[in-house]
Design an enzyme around this catalytic site. Structure first.
Site, short mmCIF file in Angstrom:
data_model
loop_
_atom_site.label_atom_id
_atom_site.label_comp_id
_atom_site.label_asym_id
_atom_site.label_seq_id
_atom_site.Cartn_x
_atom_site.Cartn_y
_atom_site.Cartn_z
N LYS A 1 0.95 -1.30 0.12
CA LYS A 1 0.12 0.08 0.05
C LYS A 1 0.92 1.34 0.00
O LYS A 1 0.33 2.30 0.62
CB LYS A 1 -0.89 -0.17 1.21
CG LYS A 1 -1.98 -1.04 1.09
CD LYS A 1 -2.87 -1.18 2.24
CE LYS A 1 -3.92 -2.31 2.16
NZ LYS A 1 -4.68 -2.40 1.13
N CYS A 2 1.88 1.27 -0.71
CA CYS A 2 2.98 2.34 -0.68
C CYS A 2 3.01 2.95 -2.23
O CYS A 2 2.52 2.36 -3.07
CB CYS A 2 4.32 1.84 -0.66
SG CYS A 2 5.68 2.92 -0.63
N GLY A 3 3.34 4.15 -2.24
CA GLY A 3 3.35 4.82 -3.51
C GLY A 3 4.31 4.32 -4.43
O GLY A 3 4.51 4.60 -5.70
N PHE A 4 5.48 3.54 -3.86
CA PHE A 4 6.39 2.99 -4.52
C PHE A 4 6.03 1.46 -4.96
O PHE A 4 6.74 0.47 -5.76
CB PHE A 4 7.73 2.89 -3.79
CG PHE A 4 8.40 4.21 -3.90
CD1 PHE A 4 8.75 4.83 -4.82
CD2 PHE A 4 8.36 4.90 -2.56
CE1 PHE A 4 9.53 6.19 -4.70
CE2 PHE A 4 8.84 6.22 -2.38
CZ PHE A 4 9.53 6.64 -3.42
N THR A 5 4.85 1.02 -4.65
CA THR A 5 4.28 -0.41 -4.87
C THR A 5 4.30 -0.83 -6.32
O THR A 5 4.80 -1.83 -6.71
CB THR A 5 3.02 -0.61 -4.34
OG1 THR A 5 2.99 -0.26 -2.97
CG2 THR A 5 2.37 -2.11 -4.54
#
Length: 179
Positions: free
Chosen positions: A57-61
Site C-alpha cells: 500500500k505504498c506509492g512505490f508499490t
C-alpha cells in the site's frame, strides 16, 4: 507527552551500537519464505541478490512491475528477494496469504517473497543488520529510509551498494552490475 519527554524517548529508542554478527557470510543468515519454509541464501552463490523491503500500500508499490521485469531479464545471474515490512506508514498490514496473493495477482511476481520482517529498530532482522552495518557487510553503514529501498549483494556474497526507494529497479545503477 511533553516535548522534552518525547525527545528523550526518541533518544532512548535509538538502536544500540552496531555489533559484529556471529556469521561468516550473508549465506549463513536464516530467513523464511512467505510460506514459512527456509530460504537457503547459500543456494544463490554465483548469483547477485537484490534485497528489497516491500509493501503493498505504498506509492512505490508499482515498482513490483520493474522488479519482475528485472528478474525476468537477469534471472540467470540474479535473485530478487522481496521482504514485506510494515514499519513505514503501516503500508504492509496484510498477513502472508494476502501479501502473496497481492503480489501474484497484481504484478505477476515470481521472484522470492520472504516472511514479514522488521528492517530497522530493536527487532531488526539479522539480514538487515548485515545489510545496513559496515561492521558486518565490510563496506558501509546505511539506514532503511522507506519501502522499496534496495540492497545489492554480488555473486560472491559481498555487499555492493544500496539504492533509495526512488531508484527505478531497471536503473543502470543496478543493471550495470548484472551485465
Amino acid at each position: 507527552m511533553n516535548p522534552l519527554k518525547a525527545f528523550m524517548a526518541t533518544l532512548s529508542s535509538k538502536s544500540s551500537p552496531a555489533k559484529k554478527m556471529n556469521v561468516d557470510s550473508i549465506y549463513d543468515i536464516k530467513i523464511n519464505a512467505i510460506n514459512g519454509k527456509p530460504i537457503e541464501l547459500s543456494q544463490f552463490k554465483g548469483k547477485y541478490i537484490l534485497f528489497v523491503n516491500v509493501a503493498s500500500k505504498c506509492g512505490f508499490t508499482p515498482q513490483y512491475k520493474g522488479l519482475q521485469e528485472l528478474y525476468n531479464t537477469y534471472q540467470d545471474n540474479l535473485q530478487i528477494i522481496g521482504l514485506p515490512c510494515n514499519q513505514f506508514g503501516s503500508q504492509e498490514p496484510g498477513n502472508s496469504e494476502s501479501i502473496a496473493s497481492f503480489c501474484e495477482m497484481n504484478y505477476g511476481v515470481t521472484f522470492l517473497i520472504s516472511e514479514k520482517i522488521d528492517v530497522k529498530g530493536k527487532n531488526q532482522h539479522p539480514l538487515y543488520s548485515w545489510l545496513t552495518q559496515e561492521i558486518n557487510n565490510g563496506k558501509k553503514d546505511s539506514s532503511v529510509k522507506w519501502n522499496f529501498q534496495k540492497y545489492l549483494v554480488d555473486s560472491n556474497g559481498h555487499f555492493v551498494d544500496y539504492y533509495l526507494s526512488t531508484t527505478n529497479p531497471l536503473s543502470s545503477k543496478i543493471t550495470k552490475h548484472l551485465k
